[in-house]
Enzyme design. Structure first.
Site, PDB file in Angstrom:
ATOM      1  N   LYS A  34       0.847  -1.209   0.000  1.00  0.00           N
ATOM      2  CA  LYS A  34       0.000   0.000   0.000  1.00  0.00           C
ATOM      3  C   LYS A  34       0.882   1.260   0.000  1.00  0.00           C
ATOM      4  O   LYS A  34       2.077   1.185   0.316  1.00  0.00           O
ATOM      5  CB  LYS A  34      -0.905  -0.017   1.236  1.00  0.00           C
ATOM      6  CG  LYS A  34      -0.140   0.037   2.562  1.00  0.00           C
ATOM      7  CD  LYS A  34      -1.051  -0.254   3.733  1.00  0.00           C
ATOM      8  CE  LYS A  34      -0.265  -0.232   5.043  1.00  0.00           C
ATOM      9  NZ  LYS A  34      -1.054  -0.758   6.178  1.00  0.00           N
ATOM     10  N   TYR A 254      15.582  30.477   7.153  1.00  0.00           N
ATOM     11  CA  TYR A 254      14.303  31.096   7.526  1.00  0.00           C
ATOM     12  C   TYR A 254      14.147  31.212   9.035  1.00  0.00           C
ATOM     13  O   TYR A 254      14.432  30.254   9.771  1.00  0.00           O
ATOM     14  CB  TYR A 254      13.134  30.252   7.002  1.00  0.00           C
ATOM     15  CG  TYR A 254      12.910  30.374   5.508  1.00  0.00           C
ATOM     16  CD1 TYR A 254      12.582  31.598   4.928  1.00  0.00           C
ATOM     17  CD2 TYR A 254      12.996  29.248   4.696  1.00  0.00           C
ATOM     18  CE1 TYR A 254      12.360  31.693   3.561  1.00  0.00           C
ATOM     19  CE2 TYR A 254      12.776  29.334   3.330  1.00  0.00           C
ATOM     20  CZ  TYR A 254      12.460  30.563   2.767  1.00  0.00           C
ATOM     21  OH  TYR A 254      12.242  30.652   1.421  1.00  0.00           O
TER      22      TYR A 254
HETATM   23  C1  LIG Z   1      -0.249  -1.777   6.835  1.00  0.00           C
HETATM   24  C2  LIG Z   1      -0.756  -3.073   7.335  1.00  0.00           C
HETATM   25  C3  LIG Z   1       0.107  -4.150   7.592  1.00  0.00           C
HETATM   26  C4  LIG Z   1       1.624  -4.033   7.522  1.00  0.00           C
HETATM   27  O1  LIG Z   1       2.107  -3.494   8.724  1.00  0.00           O
HETATM   28  P1  LIG Z   1       3.695  -3.370   8.979  1.00  0.00           P
HETATM   29  O2  LIG Z   1       3.795  -2.848  10.370  1.00  0.00           O
HETATM   30  O3  LIG Z   1       4.195  -2.377   7.984  1.00  0.00           O
HETATM   31  O4  LIG Z   1       4.278  -4.716   8.791  1.00  0.00           O
HETATM   32  C5  LIG Z   1      -0.448  -5.363   7.950  1.00  0.00           C
HETATM   33  N1  LIG Z   1      -1.791  -5.502   8.062  1.00  0.00           N
HETATM   34  C6  LIG Z   1      -2.643  -4.486   7.846  1.00  0.00           C
HETATM   35  C7  LIG Z   1      -4.095  -4.710   8.003  1.00  0.00           C
HETATM   36  C8  LIG Z   1      -2.158  -3.237   7.488  1.00  0.00           C
HETATM   37  O5  LIG Z   1      -3.015  -2.232   7.285  1.00  0.00           O
END
Ligand SMILES: *Cc1c(COP(=O)(O)O)cnc(C)c1O
Length: 359
Positions: A34, A254
């Site tokens: 994702k 800045y």
């Molecule tokens: C993002 C996500 C993961 C992965 O989590 P990590 O901590 O990056 O391994 C696993 N399961 C779900 C449902 C997620 O949304």
């Protein structure tokens, strides 16, 4: 000359996948891609992970992009579908969907899909964000199992809220609750994220899901990915574009938030919040340059970061710097900034040129 670039080490990604899979006794392992594969590039990463048992994304648009790129690996939609049309798209592209809410149960049973789809029921075992309450699981399971839209057996997943806290009993209790609801049922069971895989062997069940560890990053503070047997996939590089002599008591940047105590040299790096580096990075946040760490001084601006090189440095304009990666662990940078590595990699902007080391 490319200044700001993200070098993505695809052989390291594949090695991390295989390492994590071994950690789970070679059970099937879901690669979470994702958010543009946590900023690493969803198509390139998904293609490199051709050996992956399954990919997972948050949104249906992400899954469609992967399929349209010609990748045929099974894909799980971690939050499922939100309208009838999405379920039809899921059937068409062969996505597996999560059902986490009563409205999705109602939608699923009311439709007549042209093709049955695989479904994962998300149970709320303690995160209390999305998921079906344990008390409602039985009736929801019966409803879904009656539907002709269901392909095969219903599968089960849940998600940890504190798996990175190694001395917390929250995770133990979540595993217990998950086991209690699912142990008498057929179908696959999945609860472990990266921290679950690495720190909670009882959480492996049938299929674990790895995101951050796949990219070589530790899911828990106070460890580096390297210490856990992982290899950093992303290295962020840029260059020094100016070096200037700086007198004692002169401010820089800045807001003039930093003044030098003594005469020194200030290096200017082509990277800033326009590339995704947090603007709130405090003074002292390290950057790797010519074999040492130099501290950020003054405010991070959109395109530039200023660092204190010291008065007797021999750095040159054009020298390469590393903002995080193989020589400067991202865990160290995230901690200095007061965030987590996930946020650093995922917020990189399009302007940062991705360069892939191919497998
Ligand atoms: C993002 C996500 C993961 C992965 O989590 P990590 O901590 O990056 O391994 C696993 N399961 C779900 C449902 C997620 O949304």
């Amino acid at each position: 000359m490319v200044t700001a670039q993200a070098v993505i080490n695809l052989p390291a990604l594949v090695a991390n996948y295989q390492y994590l899979k071994k950690y789970c006794d070679n059970r099937p392992l879901i690669a979470v891609v994702k958010g543009e594969a946590y900023g690493h590039g969803v198509v390139e990463v998904s293609a490199a992970l051709s050996m992956a048992d399954m990919l997972a994304v948050a949104r249906i648009e992400e899954a469609v992009e992967i399929r349209e790129a010609g990748i045929t690996t099974p894909i799980l939609l971690l939050e499922g579908c939100y309208c009838d049309e999405d379920l039809h798209i899921a059937a068409k592209y062969d996505f597996q969907v999560v059902i986490h809410h009563q409205f999705q149960v109602d939608q699923f049973k009311s439709l007549n899909l042209p093709k049955a789809i695989k479904v994962w029921l998300k149970l709320d075992t303690g995160m209390h964000r999305i998921g079906i309450h344990p008390n409602e699981a039985e009736s929801v399971i019966q409803t879904i199992e009656k539907s002709t839209n269901l392909d095969g057996t219903l599968n089960y997943l849940s998600h940890f809220s504190c798996a990175d806290e190694l001395d917390s009993d929250v995770t133990v209790n979540q595993i217990k609750t998950f086991r209690k609801i699912t142990q008498q049922r057929s179908g696959l069971k999945s609860i472990a994220n990266s921290a679950g895989i690495l720190f909670w062997p009882d959480s492996h069940f049938d299929m674990a899901r790895t995101g951050i560890a796949l990219y070589g990053v530790s899911p828990a503070e106070n460890y580096s990915g390297k210490e856990l047997g992982l290899t950093a996939v992303m290295t962020i590089k840029s260059r020094l574009i100016a070096i200037r002599q700086h007198e004692a008591n002169e401010p820089v940047g800045y807001g003039q938030i930093w003044h030098s105590h003594e005469a020194t040299k200030i290096g200017v790096i082509a990277f800033g919040y326009g590339d995704g580096y947090p603007r709130l990075a405090p003074e002292g946040t390290p950057i790797w340059l010519n074999g040492r760490l130099v501290p950020i001084v003054g405010r991070v601006s959109m395109d530039m970061i200023t660092v204190d090189l010291g008065s007797d440095c021999d750095d040159q304009i054009g020298d390469e710097v590393e903002l995080w990666g193989s020589r400067l662990p991202i865990e160290v940078v995230a901690k200095a900034i007061g965030t987590i590595p996930y946020e650093l990699t995922i917020k990189l902007t399009k302007r940062v040129v991705r360069q892939y080391i191919s497998i």
